[in-house]
Design a protein around this motif. Structure first.
Motif, PDB file in Angstrom:
ATOM      1  N   PHE A   1       6.799-105.251  66.475  1.00  0.00           N
ATOM      2  CA  PHE A   1       7.293-105.134  67.662  1.00  0.00           C
ATOM      3  C   PHE A   1       8.740-105.720  67.750  1.00  0.00           C
ATOM      4  O   PHE A   1       8.802-106.948  67.299  1.00  0.00           O
ATOM      5  CB  PHE A   1       6.395-105.827  68.872  1.00  0.00           C
ATOM      6  N   THR A   2       9.652-105.080  68.074  1.00  0.00           N
ATOM      7  CA  THR A   2      11.190-105.381  67.895  1.00  0.00           C
ATOM      8  C   THR A   2      11.937-105.511  69.270  1.00  0.00           C
ATOM      9  O   THR A   2      11.632-104.826  70.003  1.00  0.00           O
ATOM     10  CB  THR A   2      11.671-104.414  66.870  1.00  0.00           C
ATOM     11  N   PHE A   3      12.666-106.792  69.296  1.00  0.00           N
ATOM     12  CA  PHE A   3      13.135-106.764  70.429  1.00  0.00           C
ATOM     13  C   PHE A   3      14.611-107.330  70.368  1.00  0.00           C
ATOM     14  O   PHE A   3      15.064-107.996  69.172  1.00  0.00           O
ATOM     15  CB  PHE A   3      12.681-108.129  71.241  1.00  0.00           C
ATOM     16  N   LYS A   4      15.732-107.007  71.000  1.00  0.00           N
ATOM     17  CA  LYS A   4      17.092-107.558  71.122  1.00  0.00           C
ATOM     18  C   LYS A   4      17.009-108.827  71.790  1.00  0.00           C
ATOM     19  O   LYS A   4      16.258-109.172  72.721  1.00  0.00           O
ATOM     20  CB  LYS A   4      17.999-106.563  71.921  1.00  0.00           C
ATOM     21  N   TYR A   5      17.697-109.782  70.878  1.00  0.00           N
ATOM     22  CA  TYR A   5      17.689-111.272  71.565  1.00  0.00           C
ATOM     23  C   TYR A   5      18.233-111.117  73.090  1.00  0.00           C
ATOM     24  O   TYR A   5      19.393-110.273  73.238  1.00  0.00           O
ATOM     25  CB  TYR A   5      18.644-112.187  70.776  1.00  0.00           C
ATOM     26  N   SER A   6      17.463-111.831  74.030  1.00  0.00           N
ATOM     27  CA  SER A   6      17.849-111.824  75.250  1.00  0.00           C
ATOM     28  C   SER A   6      18.180-113.293  75.735  1.00  0.00           C
ATOM     29  O   SER A   6      17.038-113.842  75.671  1.00  0.00           O
ATOM     30  CB  SER A   6      16.910-111.238  76.066  1.00  0.00           C
ATOM     31  N   PRO A   7      19.372-113.761  76.155  1.00  0.00           N
ATOM     32  CA  PRO A   7      19.356-115.227  76.402  1.00  0.00           C
ATOM     33  C   PRO A   7      18.599-115.566  77.716  1.00  0.00           C
ATOM     34  O   PRO A   7      18.630-114.707  78.814  1.00  0.00           O
ATOM     35  CB  PRO A   7      20.880-115.347  76.758  1.00  0.00           C
ATOM     36  N   ARG A   8      17.746-116.426  77.665  1.00  0.00           N
ATOM     37  CA  ARG A   8      16.978-117.184  78.973  1.00  0.00           C
ATOM     38  C   ARG A   8      17.358-118.531  79.199  1.00  0.00           C
ATOM     39  O   ARG A   8      17.268-119.329  78.320  1.00  0.00           O
ATOM     40  CB  ARG A   8      15.564-117.062  78.344  1.00  0.00           C
ATOM     41  N   GLU A   9      17.436-118.630  80.485  1.00  0.00           N
ATOM     42  CA  GLU A   9      17.963-120.033  81.096  1.00  0.00           C
ATOM     43  C   GLU A   9      16.734-120.990  80.806  1.00  0.00           C
ATOM     44  O   GLU A   9      15.672-120.572  80.462  1.00  0.00           O
ATOM     45  CB  GLU A   9      18.154-119.806  82.562  1.00  0.00           C
ATOM     46  N   ASN A  10      17.401-122.009  80.427  1.00  0.00           N
ATOM     47  CA  ASN A  10      16.400-123.237  80.259  1.00  0.00           C
ATOM     48  C   ASN A  10      16.192-123.692  78.515  1.00  0.00           C
ATOM     49  O   ASN A  10      15.826-124.537  78.245  1.00  0.00           O
ATOM     50  CB  ASN A  10      15.156-123.573  80.887  1.00  0.00           C
TER      51      ASN A  10
END
Ligand code: 5AD
Ligand code: SF4
Length: 465
Positions: A344-353
């Motif tokens: 399962f492959t994902f683009k990095y997604s910035p997440r607050e905290n």
């Protein structure tokens, strides 16, 4: 608009004249699916029935996921439809549940006034009272995280079927630098072993054929010194015909004892989801994963030695801050070396905290997509090679139901979690059947006499949380 904090203890729950209908949609991971079953159970015990028709519901709920931004965007889009429904029927109650609950508050300012309740993952017991209050016109928020809530005493609502999810723990203490889960779901807590066992016994008596033990990191399950290996051995002893699956495993915590436990029981499935995230030590370090690529390689070697037929899948993130072409190539090389059955492959997604939120998201979108596509293409070719090795073999399949593409065929899964399509031949759903594999694609195995058209039908699309 500022929502008042609501004291649920103050509101008495009135007996209902007729059962209210609740419509609930679930986004995100299997943990969320399992949570929805808990929510439905809590609401049923106070007189609600679940409906799958949005237009006839009295209460509309969405159980949300915050792991990546695009999952959040999908939920926000869907809430627009709920808003539309509320315009048609102003009495309908709209609620947002789950991981987005905490920071959705800000979005509500933008979205308008149609959301009546916001309830975080540890506050579902308050839902009936919150709905009562909303019916009185008072909006409510309950988003506190708990160190103890694990819904241990609640039997999740499940319609009869073959497979059931069982949450064995909640939250996560790993604090991977990209991941919002420790902030949205809170600290790690395990359910009691005895209640999990009771739940499995009950599911077995109801005819379930397969259960999946769920947790963000099942390897760190702990109840009174009983670890996950102990739990697996006990659960698998309840009904030897019942398949036991589990996810997700963390490479740092996968013990020899656990590998031995999996190897020792026929009905513990030979399938391990073991997210590696990256093949580069530098990136793994920045991700706070606490293992090196070599540790992962050695772990896989030990697993393959103990369980030769094991099937492995993984998660990969592309374009983490500072990831270079060299780091990316290390990930590609690791994929070639390990030969996962799926990824399962994902683009990095910035997440607050999260810790990575403060890093510069410096890999350009186009480059993230290019790396992602390269990884998907490589993995697809590896999955195909892995599957081709099964051609000519006979595999045991649990029959799940009709194939989506052909009325003449069934679909089912091997214990290694591979999807198999085969002719119906008068067999029954829920039976185990041996299927001789005649051909494959990268995602599916086919028995003899299945429609040829199916061969092109399946593409391996990365999972979205
Ligand atoms: N960006 C991209 N992917 C993420 N995941 C978790 N957080 C993020 C993020 N911020 C992926 C990881 C994890 C899977 C469930 O989701 O690969 O294993
Ligand atoms: Fe998130 Fe890491 Fe915990 Fe998985 S182990 S839920 S990626 S913090």
């Amino acid at each position: 608009m500022c929502l008042p904090l609501f004291h649920y203890h103050d509101i008495p729950i009135r007996p209902m004249q007729t059962k209210r209908r609740v419509y609930i949609e679930t986004y995100g991971c299997q943990m969320n699916e399992a949570d929805t079953e808990i929510v439905v159970s809590i609401l049923q015990s106070t007189g609600y029935v679940r409906t799958d028709k949005l237009s006839t519901a009295d209460v509309l709920l969405v159980n949300t996921c915050a792991v990546r931004e695009n999952a959040e965007q999908r939920v926000i889009g869907r809430l627009g439809d709920f808003n539309h429904q509320k315009k048609i029927n102003p009495n309908v109650i709209v609620g947002v549940l789950g991981c987005m609950a905490k920071h959705i508050r800000n979005d509500i300012m933008v979205m308008g006034d149609f959301i009546d309740l916001i309830v975080g993952p540890d506050e579902y017991r308050k839902l009936p009272a919150l709905i009562e209050s909303a019916l009185e016109g008072e909006k409510g928020i309950a988003v506190k995280l708990s160190r103890v809530e694990n819904y241990d005493g609640i039997t999740p609502f499940r319609t009869d079927g073959l497979s059931a999810w069982i949450s064995i723990m909640r939250g996560c203490d790993k604090f991977c630098s990209f991941c919002v889960v420790p902030f949205t779901r809170g600290r790690e807590r395990s359910r009691t072993l005895s209640n999990i066992i009771k739940e499995v016994e009950y599911l077995s008596s109801r005819g379930f054929k397969e259960i999946t033990l769920l947790g963000q990191n099942v390897n760190s399950y702990n109840d009174n010194k009983c670890d996950f290996a102990d739990l697996l051995l006990m659960v698998s002893g309840i009904n030897e015909k019942m398949r036991i699956r589990f996810m997700t495993s963390h490479p740092q915590d996968m013990s020899e004892k656990l590998i031995e436990a999996i190897a020792s029981r026929e009905n513990i499935c030979n399938y391990i989801h073991l997210p590696v995230q990256s093949g580069s030590d530098r990136i793994l370090n920045l991700m706070n994963r606490n293992y090196s690529a070599d540790h992962y390689r050695n772990l896989v070697k030990r697993i393959k030695k103990a369980i030769p037929t094991v099937s492995l899948s993984t998660d990969i993130i592309t374009g983490f801050p500072t990831e270079t072409e060299e780091d990316h190539v290390k990930t590609l090389d690791l994929l070639k070396e390990i030969r996962f059955d799926g990824a399962f492959t994902f683009k990095y997604s910035p997440r607050e905290n999260t810790k990575a939120w403060n890093m510069n998201d410096d890999v350009q979108e186009e480059e993230k997509v290019r790396r992602l596509c390269e990884i998907i293409d490589l993995q697809r070719s590896i999955s195909l090679i892995q599957n081709k090795a099964i051609v000519g073999q006979t595999v045991e399949v649990l029959i799940e139901g009709p194939s989506k593409k052909s009325g003449a065929d069934y679909c089912g899964r091997t214990d290694t979690n591979k999807m198999v399509i085969f002719p119906k031949n008068g067999d029954l759903i829920g039976e185990y059947k041996n299927i001789h594999i005649e051909r494959v694609n990268s995602a599916t195995l086919f028995g003899a006499n299945t429609l040829k058209i199916l061969e092109q039908a399946h593409v391996n699309i990365p999972q979205e949380g």
